[in-house]
Design a protein around this motif. Structure first.
Motif, PDB file in Angstrom:
ATOM      1  N   SER A 253      10.050 -17.497  66.374  1.00 11.95           N
ATOM      2  CA  SER A 253      10.534 -16.747  67.533  1.00 11.95           C
ATOM      3  C   SER A 253      11.609 -15.742  67.118  1.00 11.95           C
ATOM      4  N   VAL A 254      12.522 -16.177  66.234  1.00 13.18           N
ATOM      5  CA  VAL A 254      13.574 -15.284  65.742  1.00 13.18           C
ATOM      6  C   VAL A 254      12.967 -14.136  64.947  1.00 13.18           C
ATOM      7  N   SER A 255      11.965 -14.459  64.123  1.00 10.61           N
ATOM      8  CA  SER A 255      11.322 -13.440  63.294  1.00 10.61           C
ATOM      9  C   SER A 255      10.622 -12.394  64.136  1.00 10.61           C
ATOM     10  N   SER A 261      11.728 -11.392  58.507  1.00 12.47           N
ATOM     11  CA  SER A 261      10.346 -11.835  58.362  1.00 12.47           C
ATOM     12  C   SER A 261      10.220 -12.797  57.181  1.00 12.47           C
ATOM     13  N   PHE A 262       9.132 -13.538  57.178  1.00 11.61           N
ATOM     14  CA  PHE A 262       8.777 -14.446  56.089  1.00 11.61           C
ATOM     15  C   PHE A 262       7.259 -14.541  56.069  1.00 11.61           C
ATOM     16  N   PRO A 263       6.677 -15.001  54.959  1.00 12.25           N
ATOM     17  CA  PRO A 263       5.208 -14.933  54.807  1.00 12.25           C
ATOM     18  C   PRO A 263       4.421 -15.518  55.971  1.00 12.25           C
ATOM     19  N   ALA A 265       5.155 -15.632  58.988  1.00 16.63           N
ATOM     20  CA  ALA A 265       5.293 -14.868  60.227  1.00 16.63           C
ATOM     21  C   ALA A 265       4.557 -13.537  60.171  1.00 16.63           C
ATOM     22  N   GLU A 266       4.186 -13.084  58.988  1.00 11.08           N
ATOM     23  CA  GLU A 266       3.561 -11.776  58.841  1.00 11.08           C
ATOM     24  C   GLU A 266       2.260 -11.676  59.640  1.00 11.08           C
ATOM     25  N   LYS A 267       1.424 -12.712  59.569  1.00  9.22           N
ATOM     26  CA  LYS A 267       0.134 -12.669  60.257  1.00  9.22           C
ATOM     27  C   LYS A 267       0.325 -12.609  61.772  1.00  9.22           C
ATOM     28  N   VAL A 268       1.312 -13.358  62.269  1.00 11.12           N
ATOM     29  CA  VAL A 268       1.585 -13.337  63.710  1.00 11.12           C
ATOM     30  C   VAL A 268       2.035 -11.946  64.135  1.00 11.12           C
ATOM     31  N   LYS A 269       2.924 -11.359  63.350  1.00 16.53           N
ATOM     32  CA  LYS A 269       3.393 -10.010  63.683  1.00 16.53           C
ATOM     33  C   LYS A 269       2.240  -9.004  63.644  1.00 16.53           C
ATOM     34  N   GLU A 270       1.346  -9.200  62.686  1.00 14.46           N
ATOM     35  CA  GLU A 270       0.198  -8.318  62.574  1.00 14.46           C
ATOM     36  C   GLU A 270      -0.685  -8.405  63.807  1.00 14.46           C
ATOM     37  N   TYR A 271      -0.893  -9.626  64.301  1.00 17.42           N
ATOM     38  CA  TYR A 271      -1.668  -9.807  65.526  1.00 17.42           C
ATOM     39  C   TYR A 271      -0.994  -9.129  66.723  1.00 17.42           C
ATOM     40  N   LEU A 272       0.338  -9.269  66.799  1.00 16.79           N
ATOM     41  CA  LEU A 272       1.058  -8.679  67.921  1.00 16.79           C
ATOM     42  C   LEU A 272       0.994  -7.152  67.889  1.00 16.79           C
ATOM     43  N   LYS A 273       0.979  -6.574  66.704  1.00 21.44           N
ATOM     44  CA  LYS A 273       0.897  -5.127  66.586  1.00 21.44           C
ATOM     45  C   LYS A 273      -0.501  -4.622  66.963  1.00 21.44           C
TER      46      LYS A 273
END
Length: 322
Positions: A253-255, A261-263, A265-273
């Protein structure tokens, strides 16, 4: 000619036998032997022969031998047997499965008449119907307030009657009536009161538990421990997976809310983008279940979509509405 043993010799022999059994067996069933006859007990001994031994005796002698054996061996677990030796009880030493031994014992229950003065172990109900007794026997039924009628020269009971309640003593009239009707309402045999296994004493109901019951109880216990641990934030093995998962959610949630960021969390951020990737991920499992017949059809559709370069876009759009 066999030499008759003195009382002291009998006590010594009994003490030695009991101590030897305590050394050889780690499982013991404590059984009540009320109203069990010698022939019935002998039949039970035969049925258990092979892996079990029945030992009866005076409670004072058994208690004394057990206490002395516990002192001599230093195994105080044997003393857990002493409080159980109350009333007309005996010990069954066994190396077999305790549940199977109890089931074998239950096979040797025998029917018994309602003798005067006995305490009824169950309710006794006289069923309705023809008794086969002649009208001169109606006095028994009248004394016990049992409604009857004369049918074809015999006494017939009209309705079911609770003759004796559990815990009551059998009276002379009830005993005589049940005897005349040929009803043997009681059954007697060895009844398992407690079980002893390597120092632990437990109720015989535990023997009825199945593996599924044990797994369910264990799972319920783990759930309770995990819930309590999470509530007070105290780490335990049961709560550890949930704590790690909750910690990951918090960090994620913080990321997502910051530039950190951390490894993982990258995929989650990618999905959100790019939300369209959610649709692609959801469609993938559906495609995996397509049959062999659907695959050629899908390939054919792809080939159809690969129109020659000379076809215009207008023709393609118009074709959708044909």
């Amino acid at each position: 000619m066999a030499i008759k043993q003195t009382k002291a010799q009998k006590k010594t022999h009994y003490d030695q036998k009991l101590r030897r059994l305590l050394d050889d067996y780690s499982q013991i069933l404590i059984v009540a032997a009320d109203n069990v006859g010698s022939n019935q007990l002998q039949n039970i001994r035969k049925g258990l022969r092979g892996d079990s031994i029945i030992l009866m005796g005076k409670n004072t002698m058994m208690k004394r031998s057990i206490r002395l054996h516990a002192e001599k061996t230093g195994n105080n677990a044997f003393n857990n047997l002493v409080p159980l030796l109350v009333g007309n009880v005996g010990l069954i030493f066994t190396k077999g499965d305790l549940k199977e031994v109890r089931e074998e014992i239950a096979k040797y229950k025998v029917g018994a008449p309602a003798r005067v003065g006995l305490v009824a172990p169950i309710d006794v109900v006289v069923p309705p119907g023809n008794t086969g007794l002649d009208p001169s026997q109606t006095s028994f039924f009248q004394v016990l307030n049992i409604p009857t009628k004369i049918n074809k020269g015999t006494v017939e009971i009209i309705t079911p009657v609770e003759l004796i309640k559990k815990g009551e003593k059998v009276g002379s009239s009830e005993s005589a009536l049940l005897s005349k009707l040929g009803i043997r309402p009681f059954s007697y045999g060895l009844i398992v009161l407690s079980a002893y296994d390597n120092g632990s004493v437990f109720s015989p109901e535990v023997l009825d538990l199945t593996e599924d019951d044990l797994v369910a109880k264990f799972a319920a216990g783990v759930t309770m421990i995990a819930s309590l641990s999470l509530s007070i934030s105290f780490p335990t093995i049961a709560a550890a997976p949930h704590m790690f998962l909750n910690a990951y959610k918090n960090v994620l949630s913080v990321s997502v809310a910051t530039e950190y960021s951390f490894p993982q969390a990258e995929k989650v951020k990618e999905y959100l983008k790019d939300p369209s990737k959610f649709a692609a991920a959801a469609a993938a499992p559906v495609a995996a279940f397509d049959s062999g017949a659907a695959a050629p059809a899908a390939a054919a559709k792809v080939e159809e979509k690969e129109e020659p370069a000379e076809d215009s876009d207008d023709d393609f759009v118009a074709g959708l509405f044909d």
